[in-house]
Structure formats: structure tokens, C-alpha cells
Design a protein around this motif. Structure first.
Motif, short mmCIF file in Angstrom:
data_model
loop_
_atom_site.label_atom_id
_atom_site.label_comp_id
_atom_site.label_asym_id
_atom_site.label_seq_id
_atom_site.Cartn_x
_atom_site.Cartn_y
_atom_site.Cartn_z
N VAL A 19 0.86 -1.19 0.00
CA VAL A 19 0.00 0.00 0.00
C VAL A 19 0.90 1.24 0.00
O VAL A 19 1.81 1.35 0.83
CB VAL A 19 -0.92 0.01 1.23
N PHE A 20 0.63 2.14 -0.92
CA PHE A 20 1.45 3.35 -1.06
C PHE A 20 0.59 4.59 -0.86
O PHE A 20 -0.58 4.62 -1.22
CB PHE A 20 2.11 3.36 -2.44
N GLU A 21 1.19 5.61 -0.24
CA GLU A 21 0.42 6.77 0.18
C GLU A 21 0.42 7.92 -0.82
O GLU A 21 -0.17 8.97 -0.56
CB GLU A 21 0.93 7.26 1.55
N SER A 22 1.08 7.75 -1.96
CA SER A 22 1.03 8.79 -2.99
C SER A 22 1.01 8.15 -4.37
O SER A 22 1.49 7.03 -4.55
CB SER A 22 2.24 9.73 -2.87
N TRP A 23 0.44 8.88 -5.34
CA TRP A 23 0.38 8.37 -6.71
C TRP A 23 1.77 8.21 -7.29
O TRP A 23 2.06 7.26 -8.02
CB TRP A 23 -0.45 9.31 -7.57
N ASP A 24 2.71 9.12 -6.94
CA ASP A 24 4.08 9.02 -7.46
C ASP A 24 4.75 7.73 -6.98
O ASP A 24 5.46 7.07 -7.74
CB ASP A 24 4.90 10.24 -7.00
N ASP A 25 4.51 7.38 -5.70
CA ASP A 25 5.10 6.13 -5.17
C ASP A 25 4.49 4.92 -5.87
O ASP A 25 5.19 3.95 -6.18
CB ASP A 25 4.86 6.03 -3.66
N CYS A 26 3.17 4.98 -6.09
CA CYS A 26 2.49 3.88 -6.79
C CYS A 26 3.01 3.76 -8.22
O CYS A 26 3.32 2.66 -8.69
CB CYS A 26 0.98 4.14 -6.79
N LYS A 27 3.12 4.90 -8.89
CA LYS A 27 3.56 4.92 -10.29
C LYS A 27 4.96 4.32 -10.45
O LYS A 27 5.25 3.66 -11.45
CB LYS A 27 3.52 6.35 -10.82
N ALA A 28 5.80 4.54 -9.45
CA ALA A 28 7.17 4.01 -9.51
C ALA A 28 7.16 2.48 -9.50
O ALA A 28 8.04 1.84 -10.08
CB ALA A 28 7.98 4.53 -8.32
N GLN A 29 6.15 1.90 -8.86
CA GLN A 29 6.06 0.43 -8.78
C GLN A 29 5.50 -0.20 -10.04
O GLN A 29 5.79 -1.36 -10.34
CB GLN A 29 5.19 0.02 -7.58
N ILE A 30 4.68 0.54 -10.78
CA ILE A 30 4.01 -0.04 -11.95
C ILE A 30 4.64 0.36 -13.28
O ILE A 30 4.37 -0.25 -14.31
CB ILE A 30 2.52 0.36 -11.96
N LYS A 31 5.50 1.40 -13.24
CA LYS A 31 6.12 1.87 -14.48
C LYS A 31 7.01 0.78 -15.08
O LYS A 31 7.84 0.20 -14.38
CB LYS A 31 6.96 3.13 -14.21
N ASP A 32 6.79 0.50 -16.35
CA ASP A 32 7.56 -0.50 -17.10
C ASP A 32 7.43 -1.91 -16.51
O ASP A 32 8.29 -2.76 -16.72
CB ASP A 32 9.05 -0.12 -17.16
N PHE A 33 6.34 -2.17 -15.78
CA PHE A 33 6.08 -3.51 -15.25
C PHE A 33 4.92 -4.12 -16.03
O PHE A 33 3.80 -3.64 -15.97
CB PHE A 33 5.74 -3.46 -13.75
N GLN A 34 5.21 -5.18 -16.78
CA GLN A 34 4.20 -5.84 -17.61
C GLN A 34 3.11 -6.46 -16.75
O GLN A 34 3.38 -7.22 -15.84
CB GLN A 34 4.87 -6.92 -18.47
N GLY A 35 1.85 -6.10 -17.03
CA GLY A 35 0.72 -6.68 -16.31
C GLY A 35 0.55 -6.17 -14.89
O GLY A 35 0.04 -6.88 -14.02
N ALA A 36 0.97 -4.93 -14.64
CA ALA A 36 0.83 -4.34 -13.30
C ALA A 36 -0.64 -4.31 -12.87
O ALA A 36 -1.54 -4.11 -13.68
CB ALA A 36 1.39 -2.92 -13.31
N GLN A 37 -0.86 -4.52 -11.58
CA GLN A 37 -2.23 -4.52 -11.03
C GLN A 37 -2.26 -3.55 -9.85
O GLN A 37 -1.52 -3.71 -8.89
CB GLN A 37 -2.63 -5.92 -10.58
N TYR A 38 -3.15 -2.55 -9.92
CA TYR A 38 -3.20 -1.53 -8.87
C TYR A 38 -4.55 -0.85 -8.87
O TYR A 38 -5.29 -0.88 -9.85
CB TYR A 38 -2.10 -0.49 -9.09
N LYS A 39 -4.88 -0.19 -7.75
CA LYS A 39 -6.15 0.52 -7.62
C LYS A 39 -6.06 1.49 -6.45
O LYS A 39 -5.36 1.23 -5.48
CB LYS A 39 -7.30 -0.46 -7.41
N SER A 40 -6.78 2.59 -6.54
CA SER A 40 -6.79 3.57 -5.46
C SER A 40 -7.96 3.33 -4.51
O SER A 40 -9.01 2.83 -4.91
CB SER A 40 -6.88 5.00 -6.03
N PHE A 41 -7.76 3.71 -3.24
CA PHE A 41 -8.80 3.58 -2.22
C PHE A 41 -8.84 4.85 -1.37
O PHE A 41 -7.85 5.58 -1.28
CB PHE A 41 -8.53 2.36 -1.32
#
Length: 213
Positions: A19-41
Motif C-alpha cells: 500500500v502506497f500513500e502517494s500516486w508518485d510512489d504507486c507509479k514508480a512500482q508499476i512503471k515499465d512492469f508488464q501486467g501491473a495490477q493496482y487501484k486507489s482507495f
């Protein structure tokens, strides 16, 4: 000016999960990752609970909304036509990694999905989703209608062109091959399917929504 509500981001698949507290932190995890899975709450607890669950149980779940429309307006709009499919796209950035899909409007059962593509835009995804839906319904000889929440994509389909400003390059070559096929399909095929604007203000997020940022 109203203060922007804080969001928490669950990443099921990415360079790091959690769980990440900012969009920038989330984006760093999914950038250039094939099939990334994420959602905001909206809350940390909800995001943490979702992390323990299955991504597919949360994708496309729309929030309950308090409609800003009057009762008269809501009555005039009525309910969605459930003899339909709904299409939508999601793009992390503009341009950014993009995917699109089509679902049964009532059950939200996924009928088709494409992507993620390395570089695309939401408008291109919405356009491709509608054309894919048209071809899907024609192939199945279905009388269902298509719902989309994109006026831009509806306009492109009517004009039988993808009027994007995104420049072609090696990164988006595969995506534009799909765009060319979609435009070619529109020019060579006739269809009776009606494409209808989804009334988000009355009904909430479209059922095909990816539940992203």
C-alpha cells in the motif's frame, strides 16, 4: 478551493507490492512492469484489506455516488439498458501504459481485454474499445447496444478516424497497428449497433471502469 482528498494505492503486481500513500510512489512500482495490477482507495484500511484479497474482486467496482442531478433529471434519464455491453480504457499517464476492455453491463463479466500497451492515451483506448465492441457484437449477431463514457471516442468512431495527436514511434508501433486495423474495419463494415453515452452523473462509473486513479 476544496482540498484534494488523500488516496491510498494498493499494488498487487509491480516492482514492489503493498500500500502506497502517494500516486508518485504507486507509479514508480508499476512503471515499465508488464501486467501491473493496482487501484486507489479512500482509506488506508480499505487499501490494506484489498491487498490481502484478489485484484479481480476489486477491479471495475464503482463507488456509490450521491447524484448531483435532481429527481426529475434522474427520472428523465431512467435506468441503463442492460441488454448491452460497456467499454472503457485506463491509462497511467497521457501518454502512458494503456489497456481497454469490454464487459457485460449487468453482470460485469469481462468479454474482452487488450493491453497493457507500452504507450497510449485514454482516448485511443476508448476508441479501440468501441470498435472492438462493434466487431464483437457483429460477429455474435447480437442486438445489444454499447455504452461508453467518452464523447471523443464516439465522435472518432462516427468519423471513422482516430484523430489522436500522439506521434507514431517504435514504442507505440503495435498499438498503432491496432488503430489502423480498427479504422480499416470501420470503413469496410456496416453495423446496426447503437453506441450510447453512459450517464455517469446518474449511474456512477461505467461497469467496465478499471477503478484506477
Amino acid at each position: 478551493m476544496s482540498k484534494k482528498k488523500k488516496k491510498y494505492y494498493t499494488v498487487w503486481k509491480g516492482h514492489h507490492t503493498g500500500v502506497f500513500e502517494s500516486w508518485d510512489d504507486c507509479k514508480a512500482q508499476i512503471k515499465d512492469f508488464q501486467g501491473a495490477q493496482y487501484k486507489s482507495f479512500a482509506t488506508f484500511d480499505a487499501a490494506k484489506k484489498a491487498l490481502k484479497g484478489n485484484y479481480k474482486d476489486y477491479i471495475g467496482k464503482s463507488k456509490k455516488i450521491t447524484s448531483e442531478l435532481s429527481e426529475t433529471q434522474l427520472k428523465k434519464i431512467g435506468q441503463p439498458n442492460y441488454n448491452s455491453i460497456s467499454v472503457d480504457a485506463a491509462s497511467s499517464g497521457n501518454p502512458g501504459k494503456m489497456e481497454y476492455r469490454g464487459v457485460d453491463t449487468k453482470t460485469k463479466k469481462q468479454l474482452f481485454i487488450q493491453g497493457p500497451f507500452e504507450e497510449g492515451t485514454n482516448n485511443i483506448g476508448e476508441f479501440l474499445a468501441i470498435v472492438h465492441g462493434l466487431a464483437f457484437l457483429k460477429k455474435n449477431n447480437s442486438d445489444r447496444i454499447i455504452y461508453t463514457d467518452s464523447k471523443t471516442a464516439m465522435s472518432w468512431v462516427r468519423k471513422k478516424t482516430c484523430n489522436t495527436k500522439l506521434k507514431r514511434n517504435a514504442k507505440n508501433k503495435i498499438l498503432f497497428e491496432l488503430v489502423d486495423r480498427a479504422v480499416d474495419w470501420l470503413k469496410k463494415n456496416s453495423y446496426k449497433t447503437t453506441v450510447v453515452k453512459w450517464e455517469t452523473k446518474a449511474w456512477g462509473e461505467i461497469p467496465a471502469d478499471f477503478g484506477r486513479k
